[in-house]
Design a protein around this motif. Structure first.
Motif, PDB file in Angstrom:
ATOM      1  N   CYS A   1       0.132  -1.153  -0.202  1.00  0.00           N
ATOM      2  CA  CYS A   1       0.171   0.192   0.266  1.00  0.00           C
ATOM      3  C   CYS A   1       0.677   1.142  -0.080  1.00  0.00           C
ATOM      4  N   THR A   2       0.111   2.239  -0.641  1.00  0.00           N
ATOM      5  CA  THR A   2       1.181   3.430  -0.937  1.00  0.00           C
ATOM      6  C   THR A   2       0.759   4.955  -0.618  1.00  0.00           C
ATOM      7  N   LEU A   3      -1.055   4.547   0.114  1.00  0.00           N
ATOM      8  CA  LEU A   3      -1.553   5.991  -0.358  1.00  0.00           C
ATOM      9  C   LEU A   3      -3.126   4.957   0.526  1.00  0.00           C
ATOM     10  N   ILE A   4      -3.442   5.903   1.753  1.00  0.00           N
ATOM     11  CA  ILE A   4      -4.562   5.411   2.231  1.00  0.00           C
ATOM     12  C   ILE A   4      -4.873   7.146   2.763  1.00  0.00           C
ATOM     13  N   PRO A   5      -6.157   7.439   1.244  1.00  0.00           N
ATOM     14  CA  PRO A   5      -6.821   8.697   1.156  1.00  0.00           C
ATOM     15  C   PRO A   5      -7.002   8.761   2.066  1.00  0.00           C
ATOM     16  N   SER A   6      -7.648   8.311   3.288  1.00  0.00           N
ATOM     17  CA  SER A   6      -8.506   9.064   4.168  1.00  0.00           C
ATOM     18  C   SER A   6      -7.886  10.058   5.333  1.00  0.00           C
ATOM     19  N   ARG A   7      -6.778   8.765   5.869  1.00  0.00           N
ATOM     20  CA  ARG A   7      -5.398   9.647   5.998  1.00  0.00           C
ATOM     21  C   ARG A   7      -3.825   9.754   4.958  1.00  0.00           C
ATOM     22  N   PRO A   8      -4.040  10.819   4.326  1.00  0.00           N
ATOM     23  CA  PRO A   8      -2.991  10.695   3.610  1.00  0.00           C
ATOM     24  C   PRO A   8      -1.162  11.323   3.950  1.00  0.00           C
TER      25      PRO A   8
ATOM     26  N   GLY B   1      -0.780   9.772   7.197  1.00  0.00           N
ATOM     27  CA  GLY B   1      -0.498   8.988   8.581  1.00  0.00           C
ATOM     28  C   GLY B   1       0.869   7.732   8.467  1.00  0.00           C
ATOM     29  N   SER B   2       0.850   7.259   8.967  1.00  0.00           N
ATOM     30  CA  SER B   2       1.996   6.318   8.384  1.00  0.00           C
ATOM     31  C   SER B   2       1.096   5.523   7.637  1.00  0.00           C
ATOM     32  N   ILE B   3       1.533   4.516   6.655  1.00  0.00           N
ATOM     33  CA  ILE B   3       0.835   2.995   6.443  1.00  0.00           C
ATOM     34  C   ILE B   3       1.134   1.955   7.613  1.00  0.00           C
ATOM     35  N   PRO B   4       0.448   1.275   7.960  1.00  0.00           N
ATOM     36  CA  PRO B   4       0.528  -0.324   8.849  1.00  0.00           C
ATOM     37  C   PRO B   4       1.578  -1.051   7.785  1.00  0.00           C
ATOM     38  N   ASN B   5       2.319  -1.361   8.196  1.00  0.00           N
ATOM     39  CA  ASN B   5       3.583  -2.709   7.910  1.00  0.00           C
ATOM     40  C   ASN B   5       2.097  -4.386   7.146  1.00  0.00           C
ATOM     41  N   LYS B   6       1.076  -4.270   7.692  1.00  0.00           N
ATOM     42  CA  LYS B   6       0.172  -5.130   6.724  1.00  0.00           C
ATOM     43  C   LYS B   6      -0.848  -4.888   5.887  1.00  0.00           C
ATOM     44  N   ALA B   7       0.001  -3.641   5.723  1.00  0.00           N
ATOM     45  CA  ALA B   7      -1.942  -3.002   4.820  1.00  0.00           C
ATOM     46  C   ALA B   7      -0.463  -3.468   3.056  1.00  0.00           C
ATOM     47  N   LYS B   8      -0.578  -4.474   2.738  1.00  0.00           N
ATOM     48  CA  LYS B   8       0.270  -5.206   1.129  1.00  0.00           C
ATOM     49  C   LYS B   8      -1.154  -7.026   1.369  1.00  0.00           C
ATOM     50  N   ILE B   9      -0.976  -6.966  -0.088  1.00  0.00           N
ATOM     51  CA  ILE B   9      -1.621  -8.228  -1.081  1.00  0.00           C
ATOM     52  C   ILE B   9      -1.216  -8.624  -1.600  1.00  0.00           C
TER      53      ILE B   9
END
Length: 339
Positions: free
Chosen positions: A95-102, A104-112
């Motif tokens: 994951c490179t972007l979470i628009p609702s928290r642009p 903020g830090s991206i969790p390490n688990k945020a991957k597919i």
């Protein structure tokens, strides 16, 4: 009917299905994989294939955030954007972007999850486990300028992939299922032939008599011709290349088919037809229609077979010495894989 021990032998077919995760399987024509996410199913798993820049990536069709199908999304730059909340993932599935928290830090688990994939000879191949035990088959004619290659429409059958393969390499049905097209019931005898096993292929040659065919350059369409031996190369687990010499070996008619197990009892097959003659003629549609006619005749028979999965134990079906040699060798190899 199957023997009394059929229930015990189901385990072999189940093991083979599970082992198929360690093998390459075709999932799409390369021309089908674009920047528009493509949903695909392989071995019961729903995946998505997409071009991100110059790279093709294959992921679980499932966003880590809320389980939405990523195939509903779109490509933004070189990232796949989820249709639900706009999360973006790069070609590695990170994951490179979470628009609702642009910011903020991206969790390490945020991957597919990303799967091993490779484009080769017109097809996209995927290995679920990432540790393939066989090589991807070769279809060199598609890259040979002396050949004209035609894509036969992809088709799905309600059968196992192994059943589909065995139908393709079964010669004794030609005279009956394809009477007047590929054989004659009055001349149904199959000559002796040998089967040779290599690291991941079974190879054999066989020449049979068949009716003349204008698509193979025959002039006297009333004739029945004894063809030169065709070479069949089965690449494990579910691909076959047929190379049939014509006109004394000057010309070649080639079929390449690769089957993919959508599930244990449903198969998708990709097929190409190639020729090194009539290169400038507009006969492509005729070749496609001819193959479709043959395929429909085969489909009806194969989908009627029970069980849908090819019995690996040789005792479960009868085999005729010599005639069924390649089927026997194929089943022995499958049996060895699960033993």
């Amino acid at each position: 009917m199957l023997g009394d021990n059929a229930a015990l032998n189901v385990a072999d077919e189940e093991i083979l299905y599970q082992l198929s995760e360690n093998m390459w399987h075709p999932v799409a024509l390369l021309t089908e994989v674009t920047s528009q996410p493509l949903p695909i199913t392989l071995l019961g798993k729903t995946l998505v294939a997409v071009r991100l820049g110059d790279e093709i990536s294959v992921f679980d069709d499932l966003c880590i955030h809320r389980g939405t199908a990523l195939s509903l999304g779109k490509v933004i730059g070189n990232n796949l954007q989820c249709a639900y909340h706009g999360w973006r993932f790069n070609s590695d599935g990170i994951c490179t972007l979470i628009p609702s928290r642009p910011t903020g830090s991206i969790p390490n688990k945020a991957k597919i999850k990303k799967y091993l994939s490779q484009g080769k000879d017109g097809l996209l191949w995927v290995c679920i486990s990432g540790a393939p035990i066989f090589d991807i088959p070769n279809f060199t004619q598609i890259n040979d300028p002396s050949y004209r290659t035609v894509v036969v429409p992809t088709y799905d059958w309600n059968s196992s992939a192994a059943r589909r393969i065995e139908n393709f390499i079964d010669f004794s049905h030609f005279a009956f299922v394809h009477e007047g097209i590929l054989g004659d019931p009055e001349k149904a005898e199959i000559p002796e032939y040998e089967v040779f096993q290599n690291s991941n292929t079974l190879v054999f040659e066989l020449g049979v008599e068949e009716p003349a065919n204008i698509l193979k350059g025959d002039r006297d369409l009333s004739a029945k011709l004894q063809r030169l031996p065709s070479t069949y190369t089965i690449t494990m687990p579910y691909s076959v290349l047929l190379d049939q010499p014509l006109d004394g070996g000057k010309n070649h008619f080639v079929l390449f088919m690769a089957s993919s197990p959508i599930s244990q009892k449903k198969t998708r097959t990709f097929c190409f037809c190639a020729r090194n003659y009539d290169l400038d003629s507009d006969k492509d549609q005729e070749f496609i229609e001819f193959q479709n006619m043959i395929l429909e005749q085969d489909r009806v028979v194969v989908e009627s077979q029970r069980p849908e999965e090819l019995p690996i134990d040789l005792s479960e079906e009868l085999h005729i010495k010599g005639v069924d040699r390649v089927s026997v060798e194929y089943r022995k190899w499958l049996k060895a894989l699960v033993s």
